[in-house]
Design a protein around this motif. Structure first.
Motif, PDB file in Angstrom:
ATOM      1  N   ALA A  39       0.848  -1.203   0.000  1.00 60.86           N
ATOM      2  CA  ALA A  39       0.000   0.000   0.000  1.00 60.86           C
ATOM      3  C   ALA A  39       0.877   1.244   0.000  1.00 60.86           C
ATOM      4  O   ALA A  39       1.938   1.278   0.611  1.00 60.86           O
ATOM      5  CB  ALA A  39      -0.900   0.010   1.222  1.00 60.86           C
ATOM      6  N   VAL A  40       0.439   2.226  -0.709  1.00 57.11           N
ATOM      7  CA  VAL A  40       1.153   3.500  -0.754  1.00 57.11           C
ATOM      8  C   VAL A  40       0.655   4.356   0.407  1.00 57.11           C
ATOM      9  O   VAL A  40      -0.553   4.491   0.607  1.00 57.11           O
ATOM     10  CB  VAL A  40       0.875   4.219  -2.099  1.00 57.11           C
ATOM     11  CG1 VAL A  40       1.557   5.566  -2.139  1.00 57.11           C
ATOM     12  CG2 VAL A  40       1.302   3.333  -3.252  1.00 57.11           C
ATOM     13  N   PRO A  41       1.567   4.925   1.183  1.00 57.78           N
ATOM     14  CA  PRO A  41       1.124   5.760   2.304  1.00 57.78           C
ATOM     15  C   PRO A  41       0.323   6.966   1.795  1.00 57.78           C
ATOM     16  O   PRO A  41       0.584   7.494   0.719  1.00 57.78           O
ATOM     17  CB  PRO A  41       2.417   6.219   2.971  1.00 57.78           C
ATOM     18  CG  PRO A  41       3.508   5.429   2.367  1.00 57.78           C
ATOM     19  CD  PRO A  41       3.000   4.820   1.101  1.00 57.78           C
ATOM     20  N   LEU A  42      -0.629   7.347   2.575  1.00 52.71           N
ATOM     21  CA  LEU A  42      -1.425   8.523   2.229  1.00 52.71           C
ATOM     22  C   LEU A  42      -0.552   9.769   2.304  1.00 52.71           C
ATOM     23  O   LEU A  42       0.421   9.811   3.052  1.00 52.71           O
ATOM     24  CB  LEU A  42      -2.591   8.671   3.213  1.00 52.71           C
ATOM     25  CG  LEU A  42      -3.650   7.582   3.163  1.00 52.71           C
ATOM     26  CD1 LEU A  42      -4.606   7.745   4.329  1.00 52.71           C
ATOM     27  CD2 LEU A  42      -4.398   7.634   1.848  1.00 52.71           C
ATOM     28  N   PRO A  43      -0.897  10.793   1.554  1.00 53.14           N
ATOM     29  CA  PRO A  43      -0.132  12.031   1.656  1.00 53.14           C
ATOM     30  C   PRO A  43      -0.218  12.594   3.074  1.00 53.14           C
ATOM     31  O   PRO A  43      -1.253  12.480   3.731  1.00 53.14           O
ATOM     32  CB  PRO A  43      -0.808  12.974   0.669  1.00 53.14           C
ATOM     33  CG  PRO A  43      -1.851  12.198  -0.031  1.00 53.14           C
ATOM     34  CD  PRO A  43      -1.975  10.860   0.599  1.00 53.14           C
ATOM     35  N   LEU A  44       0.858  13.168   3.531  1.00 49.87           N
ATOM     36  CA  LEU A  44       0.936  13.710   4.882  1.00 49.87           C
ATOM     37  C   LEU A  44      -0.100  14.808   5.109  1.00 49.87           C
ATOM     38  O   LEU A  44      -0.526  15.041   6.242  1.00 49.87           O
ATOM     39  CB  LEU A  44       2.349  14.247   5.134  1.00 49.87           C
ATOM     40  CG  LEU A  44       2.722  14.521   6.576  1.00 49.87           C
ATOM     41  CD1 LEU A  44       2.578  13.260   7.410  1.00 49.87           C
ATOM     42  CD2 LEU A  44       4.139  15.040   6.652  1.00 49.87           C
ATOM     43  N   ALA A  45      -0.524  15.461   4.057  1.00 48.04           N
ATOM     44  CA  ALA A  45      -1.500  16.543   4.192  1.00 48.04           C
ATOM     45  C   ALA A  45      -2.847  16.036   4.712  1.00 48.04           C
ATOM     46  O   ALA A  45      -3.566  16.782   5.384  1.00 48.04           O
ATOM     47  CB  ALA A  45      -1.694  17.245   2.852  1.00 48.04           C
TER      48      ALA A  45
END
Length: 143
Positions: A39-45
């Motif tokens: 899984a790709v981590p969600l954007p920090l924003a």
């Protein structure tokens, strides 16, 4: 300042929900890629934005109680109803302000101090001078 920050965050349901949700958002953000391989981590924003929103609601709830303790009018009131569903509920009460009998309510978390209240109990209510329906039961937040 005769109120307790801890009692606000423990007895006020929206404040408690925000307080608990803050670390959960970050645990999900950092833990999800480890639980779901590839899984790709969600954007920090995203978690940062959610955290800002949660903090804004938490500070609003704290400020609301603090303002009522600082500038509110203390009157005697009566508990009219306490509805609890799981760990949260609605505390309804009535009081007199400016010669008018008013009813108000507040969202609450199921705590020992809340459960000590019953329909018909006399309590001290703090209400806003300009908007009297904006009120709280003082004993739930007092030190």
């Amino acid at each position: 300042m005769n109120f307790s920050l801890l009692r606000i965050m423990w007895n006020d349901w929206p404040a408690l929900a925000c307080w608990v949700a803050l670390p959960v958002v970050w645990i999900i953000h950092w833990g999800f890629p480890y639980l779901q391989r590839g899984a790709v981590p969600l954007p920090l924003a995203l978690p940062a934005g959610v955290s800002v929103a949660l903090l804004a609601v938490l500070f609003w709830r704290i400020k609301r109680v603090a303002d009522l303790f600082a500038h509110g009018v203390a009157v005697s009131g009566t508990i009219t109803d306490l509805r609890i569903a799981r760990d949260r509920g609605r505390l309804e009460f009535e009081f007199e302000a400016g010669g008018t009998r008013l009813r108000s309510w507040m969202p609450v978390h199921k705590t020992r101090s809340l459960l000590s209240l019953a329909r018909g109990d006399r309590v001290e209510v703090l209400h806003d001078r300009c908007r009297p329906r904006r009120a709280i039961v003082r004993t739930l937040f007092a030190r």
